[in-house]
Design a protein around this motif. Structure first.
Motif, PDB file in Angstrom:
ATOM      1  N   PHE A   1      -2.977   1.019 -13.355  1.00  0.00           N
ATOM      2  CA  PHE A   1      -1.738   1.715 -13.024  1.00  0.00           C
ATOM      3  C   PHE A   1      -0.861   1.947 -14.252  1.00  0.00           C
TER       4      PHE A   1
ATOM      5  N   ASP B   1       3.825   3.755  -4.677  1.00  0.00           N
ATOM      6  CA  ASP B   1       3.086   4.480  -5.709  1.00  0.00           C
ATOM      7  C   ASP B   1       3.191   3.671  -7.003  1.00  0.00           C
ATOM      8  N   TRP B   2       2.266   2.709  -7.160  1.00  0.00           N
ATOM      9  CA  TRP B   2       2.358   1.779  -8.280  1.00  0.00           C
ATOM     10  C   TRP B   2       2.274   2.488  -9.628  1.00  0.00           C
TER      11      TRP B   2
ATOM     12  N   ARG C   1       3.297   5.375 -10.497  1.00  0.00           N
ATOM     13  CA  ARG C   1       4.586   5.980 -10.849  1.00  0.00           C
ATOM     14  C   ARG C   1       5.659   4.938 -11.079  1.00  0.00           C
ATOM     15  N   ARG C   2       5.721   3.935 -10.216  1.00  0.00           N
ATOM     16  CA  ARG C   2       6.786   2.948 -10.283  1.00  0.00           C
ATOM     17  C   ARG C   2       6.672   2.056 -11.507  1.00  0.00           C
TER      18      ARG C   2
ATOM     19  N   ASP D   1       0.819  -1.216   0.000  1.00  0.00           N
ATOM     20  CA  ASP D   1       0.000   0.000   0.000  1.00  0.00           C
ATOM     21  C   ASP D   1       0.849   1.261   0.000  1.00  0.00           C
ATOM     22  N   GLU D   2       2.112   1.136   0.414  1.00  0.00           N
ATOM     23  CA  GLU D   2       2.984   2.311   0.503  1.00  0.00           C
ATOM     24  C   GLU D   2       3.694   2.617  -0.809  1.00  0.00           C
TER      25      GLU D   2
END
Length: 272
Positions: free
Chosen positions: A52, A7-8, A10-11, A4-5
């Protein structure tokens, strides 16, 4: 870090204008991301990953499948995709150590369920491994080894009965090596171990709580005492998602070389 931490969006961003295929871009971005997440963490669903990244379901599945085959991700039927559980390393090539001792050193909680314990006549193959004559009595001890309550490995040990009188009357839920040392003065000091990958048959899959035909790590170990007395011949089948094997190369007094001979007993799954 939890899933949850991250930033999928962006990553995992991919660039369709690049010459590199989209699935390859996504796979490499996923590879970096999952290594930053705690073991055994649920991954976003296929639909979420599509949102995403903006790529197709087929591209998502291809990238994930590559990481599953590499052991970085695991899929669980009816549950989803997870980062791989932390593997427990077992050292090969040093002084032989048992499962209980190895796991205790790593701060894990080992336990054992005895599946079979009996006295049998040695087959020609087992007799050869133990320096006995065919038909000599051997103790066969098959046990399910658990780690933090989860099935991890099935071990089937063979020991010369003359060396361990009364072994079957003892508590066999703990460390076999401790019992051999404390009760019989027998300490495994040297030996050989080979490793190969095999597919789990129905029984092994049930015992280890894995799918039928799943790949498992299989080893065969022969050990002897300092005086050269043959002590054990043990076959082990371990879950590949929970165990790994560490081999020390260039040990003191040793040489590196091609040691490709594997125990034929490991080529098919042992259990039928």
């Amino acid at each position: 870090m939890s899933a949850d931490e991250i930033d999928w969006a962006r990553r995992l961003a991919v660039d369709a204008s690049r010459a590199m295929p989209l699935y390859h871009q996504l796979r490499e971005r996923l590879r970096i991301a999952v290594r930053e997440v705690e073991p055994d963490t649920p991954m976003p669903t296929e639909r979420a990953l599509m949102e995403f990244t903006g790529v197709s379901r087929a591209t998502i599945r291809r990238a994930v499948a590559d990481l599953v085959s590499e052991g970085l991700l695991v899929t669980r039927q009816g549950s989803g995709t997870y980062t791989a559980p932390a593997r427990v390393p077992t050292e090969l090539g040093r002084r032989p150590r048992g499962f209980t001792d190895t796991m205790a050193r790593l701060g894990r909680q080992p336990s054992t369920k005895v599946l079979e314990a009996e006295l049998v006549a040695a087959s020609a193959e087992i007799a050869e491994r133990l320096g006995l004559a065919a038909g000599d009595q051997v103790v066969v001890l098959e046990r399910l080894r658990l780690l933090d309550g989860e099935p991890c490995m099935v071990e089937r040990a063979h020991l010369p009965a003359d060396l361990v009188p009364g072994l079957l009357d003892r508590d066999l839920d703990g460390s076999l090596y401790d019992t051999l040392s404390l009760q019989y003065g027998l300490v495994p000091a040297q030996g050989t171990e080979s490793i190969v990958a095999v597919n789990a048959d129905q029984r092994l899959a049930r015992l280890l709580d894995i799918p039928m035909a799943a790949a498992v790590l299989a080893t065969s170990r022969t050990t002897s005492t300092d005086s050269g007395t043959h002590l054990e011949y043990t076959l082990r089948h371990a879950r590949g998602d929970r165990c790994s094997f560490l081999i020390e190369l260039g040990a003191s007094g040793g040489q590196l070389g091609d040691h490709s001979s594997l125990d034929p007993a490991l080529r098919p799954a042992l259990f039928t």
